[in-house]
Motif scaffolding. Structure first.
Motif, PDB file in Angstrom:
ATOM      1  N   ASP A 176       0.729  -1.094  -0.023  1.00  0.00           N
ATOM      2  CA  ASP A 176      -0.135   0.085  -0.222  1.00  0.00           C
ATOM      3  C   ASP A 176       1.044   1.406   0.537  1.00  0.00           C
ATOM      4  O   ASP A 176       0.678   2.240  -1.169  1.00  0.00           O
ATOM      5  CB  ASP A 176      -0.887  -0.041   1.064  1.00  0.00           C
TER       6      ASP A 176
ATOM      7  N   HIS B 162       0.655   3.974  -2.463  1.00  0.00           N
ATOM      8  CA  HIS B 162       0.504   5.507  -2.625  1.00  0.00           C
ATOM      9  C   HIS B 162       1.758   6.194  -3.092  1.00  0.00           C
ATOM     10  O   HIS B 162       1.599   7.364  -4.236  1.00  0.00           O
ATOM     11  CB  HIS B 162       0.599   5.712  -0.931  1.00  0.00           C
TER      12      HIS B 162
ATOM     13  N   HIS C  61      -5.685   2.849  -6.905  1.00  0.00           N
ATOM     14  CA  HIS C  61      -6.306   2.377  -5.622  1.00  0.00           C
ATOM     15  C   HIS C  61      -7.972   2.973  -6.462  1.00  0.00           C
ATOM     16  O   HIS C  61      -8.565   2.103  -5.089  1.00  0.00           O
ATOM     17  CB  HIS C  61      -6.045   3.441  -4.831  1.00  0.00           C
TER      18      HIS C  61
ATOM     19  N   HIS D 179      -6.765  -3.916   1.849  1.00  0.00           N
ATOM     20  CA  HIS D 179      -5.883  -3.189   1.086  1.00  0.00           C
ATOM     21  C   HIS D 179      -5.405  -3.116   0.098  1.00  0.00           C
ATOM     22  O   HIS D 179      -5.184  -2.346  -0.649  1.00  0.00           O
ATOM     23  CB  HIS D 179      -6.114  -2.059   2.054  1.00  0.00           C
TER      24      HIS D 179
HETATM   25 FE   LIG Z   1      -3.821   2.893   0.089  1.00  0.00          FE
END
Ligand SMILES: [Fe+2]
Length: 423
Positions: free
Chosen positions: A205, A209, A292, A318
């Motif tokens: 993640d 990002h 995302h 996620h």
């Molecule tokens: Fe995220």
């Protein structure tokens, strides 16, 4: 760089004050006192509560003379239902501040609780259109201290809160400057007990990002806003965000494998916490884009998949949902800025690439890393097949906040191609 009539000429950057380092957690009581708080609700999930961290925080609050309680009912990947429960608990007493301790789920839940205990209406009223009403919070929110324990979310830095709307079978977000925490406290020691698969997903993640912000549309390639006081929170890539993203990419490339392999490797934990904070500082302004946006329907429409290291219930964590389509996305976005994609591959791998390596360079570096840390390698692992492509594409097309900063025009055909390549 200079002002033109059609395009944006201004970018924005904001981040909360930050306290970072070993032992930072022990300063939360003093920080809350300094904010003038007399009553505080600590919001966390059952797994984090078992680590003892929320009760250590509560002890500090008691010692500082601050009335407090702990709500430990946060759901991993929060839903509109789990948020309702947290809001009901918070409304039982009057709180003048909140502390969120945990992963993105706890911090996002605390943001939603803060919003809904200071404003009327329901969560959907504040969600980005077309899924929600897009109402902007207009009243002051209460101080919120965010203490991330996963080195992944970046939620401690951002204006965003993501919720799974069960009835709609998709995830969607609320984003507004008022949701940004008042203070972020990052103590790398809080991450040493994370299971390896949670470390892996959280690390992916962080990586996503940074990569998405770094490759998002440049702020000055977007049209100028009609109202300069209503610029979106995601302004596209810009020189300030780029610096944070480059640092995050290089740290993830060096330390994620080590943190996954040995959770007690304190140097790796420290550097991954720094990577997460750096990426959060970058993406909270530039914005995330397709990985995302794709992750929301991927996580929202899952039926049976269960992930190792996470609660025993159907869910795609996620970080797994985000990384599932990343290689295909970055192969597709490569023509928008080949140099930037090659530079990202270099920062992540420590190797040198040239234009002859082309779109495969970054995709290959990502796949290598995912294999090394044993991430699921395709959407089929989550139970998706050719028959689900249309549903997934529909879900992504609704993520307008992310679609606004994709560096190429998004079409249903392009998305179908990306999802198919990610099966
Ligand atoms: Fe995220």
């Amino acid at each position: 760089m200079y002002r033109s009539n059609e395009n944006e000429s201004v970018f924005t950057w904001a981040a909360p004050p930050l306290k970072f380092g070993i032992g930072a957690l022990d300063e939360v009581g003093a920080e809350l006192s300094a904010l003038g708080s007399e009553s505080c609700l600590v919001i966390t999930d059952p797994g984090v509560r078992n680590t003892g961290i929320p009760d250590r925080i509560r002890d500090q609050l008691i010692a500082a003379g601050i009335k407090s309680d702990v709500f430990d009912g946060v759901a991993v990947e929060p839903t509109d239902q789990s948020i309702d429960e947290a809001v009901s608990f918070a409304r039982e007493r009057e709180w003048d501040s909140y502390i969120a301790v945990g992963g993105g789920s706890a911090i996002d839940t605390a943001k939603a609780v803060n919003l809904l205990t200071t404003h009327p209406g329901e969560l959907l009223d504040y969600v980005t259109p077309p899924i929600g009403g897009g109402t902007a919070p207009w009243l002051p929110l209460k101080p919120l201290i965010a203490i991330p324990t996963t080195a992944g979310t970046g939620s401690e830095s951002t204006t965003i809160c993501v919720i799974d709307f069960l009835g709609l079978h998709l995830k969607a977000g609320v984003s507004h400057a008022k949701l940004r925490p008042t203070l972020a406290i990052v103590d790398p020691l809080t991450t040493v007990t994370l299971p390896s698969q949670v470390t892996a997903a959280s690390g992916m993640d962080v990586l996503s990002h940074a990569l998405e912000s770094y490759t998002s549309v440049r702020f000055d390639a977007k049209p100028a806003p009609e109202d300069p006081m209503k610029r979106p929170a995601f302004c596209g890539s810009n020189p300030i965000s780029d610096t944070w993203c480059e640092q995050a990419l290089s740290l993830v490339g060096k330390y994620l494998r080590r943190a996954v392999m040995n959770g007690r490797d304190l140097e790796a934990r420290y550097q991954m916490a720094l990577a997460s904070t750096s990426a959060g500082t970058g993406f909270g302004n530039a914005g995330t884009h397709l990985p995302h946006a794709n992750a929301y329907p991927v996580a929202g429409a899952v039926e049976n998949y269960q992930a190792e290291g996470y609660p025993a219930m159907p869910m795609v964590p996620h970080g797994q949902a985000v990384s599932a389509t990343a290689a295909a996305v970055f192969r597709w976005t490569y023509p928008s800025d080949p140099g930037r994609h090659l530079r990202a591959a270099e920062l992540l791998s420590g190797r040198t690439f040239t234009a002859t390596d082309g779109a495969d360079a970054l995709a290959h570096v990502l796949s290598e890393l995912m294999a090394d840390i044993e991430m699921p390698s395709g959407l089929r692992s989550f139970g998706y097949g050719e028959e689900h492509l249309a549903t997934l594409v529909d879900g992504t097309m609704k993520q307008t906040r992310q679609l606004a900063v994709v560096p190429r025009p998004v079409t249903r055909d392009a998305l179908t191609h990306i999802f198919r390549e990610s099966l």
